[in-house]
Design an enzyme around this catalytic site. Structure first.
Site, PDB file in Angstrom:
ATOM      1  N   GLN A   1     -32.079  16.761  16.943  1.00  0.00           N
ATOM      2  CA  GLN A   1     -31.038  16.103  17.751  1.00  0.00           C
ATOM      3  C   GLN A   1     -29.966  15.450  16.871  1.00  0.00           C
ATOM      4  OE1 GLN A   1     -34.315  15.902  18.247  1.00  0.00           O
ATOM      5  NE2 GLN A   1     -34.877  15.455  20.341  1.00  0.00           N
TER       6      GLN A   1
ATOM      7  N   ASP B   1     -36.487   4.385  23.940  1.00  0.00           N
ATOM      8  CA  ASP B   1     -36.986   5.032  25.167  1.00  0.00           C
ATOM      9  C   ASP B   1     -37.729   4.062  26.060  1.00  0.00           C
ATOM     10  OD1 ASP B   1     -36.554   7.434  23.281  1.00  0.00           O
ATOM     11  OD2 ASP B   1     -36.755   8.243  25.311  1.00  0.00           O
TER      12      ASP B   1
ATOM     13  N   LYS C   1     -37.546   7.942  19.245  1.00  0.00           N
ATOM     14  CA  LYS C   1     -37.839   9.245  18.624  1.00  0.00           C
ATOM     15  C   LYS C   1     -38.722   9.096  17.389  1.00  0.00           C
ATOM     16  CE  LYS C   1     -37.055  12.472  19.759  1.00  0.00           C
ATOM     17  NZ  LYS C   1     -38.140  13.134  20.531  1.00  0.00           N
TER      18      LYS C   1
HETATM   19  O1  MRU Z   1     -36.838  13.487  22.912  1.00  0.00           O
HETATM   20  P1  MRU Z   1     -35.466  12.953  23.201  1.00  0.00           P
HETATM   21  O2  MRU Z   1     -34.368  13.731  22.560  1.00  0.00           O
HETATM   22  O3  MRU Z   1     -35.250  12.720  24.674  1.00  0.00           O
HETATM   23  O4  MRU Z   1     -35.478  11.515  22.507  1.00  0.00           O
HETATM   24  C1  MRU Z   1     -34.342  10.711  22.612  1.00  0.00           C
HETATM   25  C2  MRU Z   1     -34.432   9.444  21.883  1.00  0.00           C
HETATM   26  O5  MRU Z   1     -35.423   9.113  21.277  1.00  0.00           O
HETATM   27  C3  MRU Z   1     -33.258   8.511  22.002  1.00  0.00           C
HETATM   28  O6  MRU Z   1     -33.099   7.769  20.834  1.00  0.00           O
HETATM   29  C4  MRU Z   1     -33.502   7.552  23.170  1.00  0.00           C
HETATM   30  O7  MRU Z   1     -33.819   8.264  24.328  1.00  0.00           O
HETATM   31  C5  MRU Z   1     -32.332   6.687  23.440  1.00  0.00           C
HETATM   32  S1  MRU Z   1     -30.987   7.593  24.116  1.00  0.00           S
HETATM   33  C6  MRU Z   1     -29.743   6.530  24.477  1.00  0.00           C
END
Ligand code: MRU
Length: 351
Positions: A195, A236, A247
């Site tokens: 990402q 999250d 993440k």
């Molecule tokens: O697995 P993902 O790509 O959904 O993980 C996303 C993250 O860990 C982001 O840092 C988190 O959701 C915050 S987004 C504003």
């Protein structure tokens, strides 16, 4: 600014983030099941964005319930809400959005089903629009933490793509850039799904914000070399004591940042907090398919059949977090007290 999700007439359009940045393709979701699949397979990802998707998905799903009877509608809707909640377990925002939609259905027991469906759809659009407003506020609230001339490390993607728009961690970075601060962003690749290099680098380049990509394992070297002034990530889920899930890899960044006396900031809306959880150990951590680990950009790189373990998130204990930037302001340790205060003043239900 990119908007990752929007309503069509009887469908939802989602930018398929699995194809970015090489291809900008819109995925059309025509049913709740389409939305659940898009969330599970990460065509749309990021905690606030999957909250918006869940709300819109339920609005879409509600239209497929063919009954005039409130009781039957409510029962079917609650089943759908349960399915939607299970799509990804870690982000608080998904559950928050689903519960907000359920509250509308419960409250409107004296209305006819058509009116309830309209209210649900309207609410999903409000959640989307409010999320953008909230991110703009987070950006302004975080401005004071970004010194002019700062080199900032960020992890994963907490940008417009991960939210209704503008972003949380990337929102603070955007706000600093828009305020004329001379900043440079270091983005780590964020294995296994990349990402950072695919989405965050893309978003920053679109806005001409200076960016350099590193491999995940280079972060410690840069911190020790004093090449990073601060770290900022999204979250999250944040427990009552300030422990946060983000993440996979966030925890090690926070530990190395502390070791090198570099502030580690988290930017998140109040919908990411889960004050019912006393600490981060209670946050459910999603485990994804091992094949993501032994592949790179869809190509198998490990020996066929090798064992692999793929937790998608980790927990950063509160003691490593210098401050949390929310739409209500910047909160600092001791977090238990400051998070309680946040909920005493906030209409958490949002309804
Ligand atoms: O697995 P993902 O790509 O959904 O993980 C996303 C993250 O860990 C982001 O840092 C988190 O959701 C915050 S987004 C504003």
């Amino acid at each position: 600014m990119i908007h990752t999700i929007r309503w069509g007439s009887n469908c939802i359009y989602i930018i398929d983030q699995r194809r970015l940045p090489q291809k900008k393709e819109w995925l059309v979701c025509r049913s709740l099941q389409d939305v659940i699949t898009a969330v599970r397979e990460m065509a749309i990802r990021g905690a606030p964005a999957i909250g918006v998707a869940a709300a819109m998905g339920l609005a879409l799903g509600s239209h497929s319930i063919k009954t005039e009877k409130y009781g039957t509608f409510r029962r079917r809707f609650l089943e759908m809400a349960q399915q939607m909640k299970l799509a990804r377990p870690t982000a608080a925002n998904l559950r928050w959005a689903v519960e907000r939609m359920i509250r509308i259905v419960e409250r409107m027991h004296d209305n006819n089903v058509k009116e309830i469906k309209e209210a649900i759809r309207k609410e999903s659009q409000i959640i989307l629009e409010k999320d953008i407003e909230i991110n703009l506020k987070i950006g302004q609230n975080g401005l004071g933490l970004i010194p002019d001339g700062a080199t900032i490390l960020t992890h994963c993607n907490a940008g417009a793509l991960a939210t209704g728009g503008y972003g949380t961690a990337l929102g603070v970075i955007r706000a600093a850039y828009e305020a004329g601060k001379n900043i440079h962003v270091i983005v780590d690749e964020t294995r296994p799904l990349l990402q950072g290099v695919r989405l965050t680098a893309f978003e920053l380049m679109e806005e001409n914000i200076p960016v350099t990509v590193i491999v995940d394992s280079a972060a410690g070297y840069l911190m020790r070399k004093k090449m990073i002034d601060l770290v900022i990530t999204g979250a999250d889920r944040i427990a009552l004591n300030g422990d946060m899930a983000n993440k996979i890899g966030s925890y090690q960044l926070a530990v190395i940042a502390k070791e090198n006396k570099i502030p580690f900031y988290v930017a998140a809306p109040i919908s990411t907090f889960d004050p019912d959880l006393k600490n981060g150990d209670l946050i459910p951590i999603e485990e994804r398919e091992p094949k993501e680990v032994i592949s790179f950009a869809g190509h198998l790189i490990g020996p066929e059949g090798v064992d692999a373990f793929n937790p998608a998130f980790d927990i950063t204990p509160a003691k490593y977090i210098s401050a949390i930037i929310t739409e209500k302001g910047v909160i600092k340790p001791p977090y238990r007290r400051s998070i309680r205060n946040l909920f005493d003043t906030e209409d958490y239900s949002g309804t």
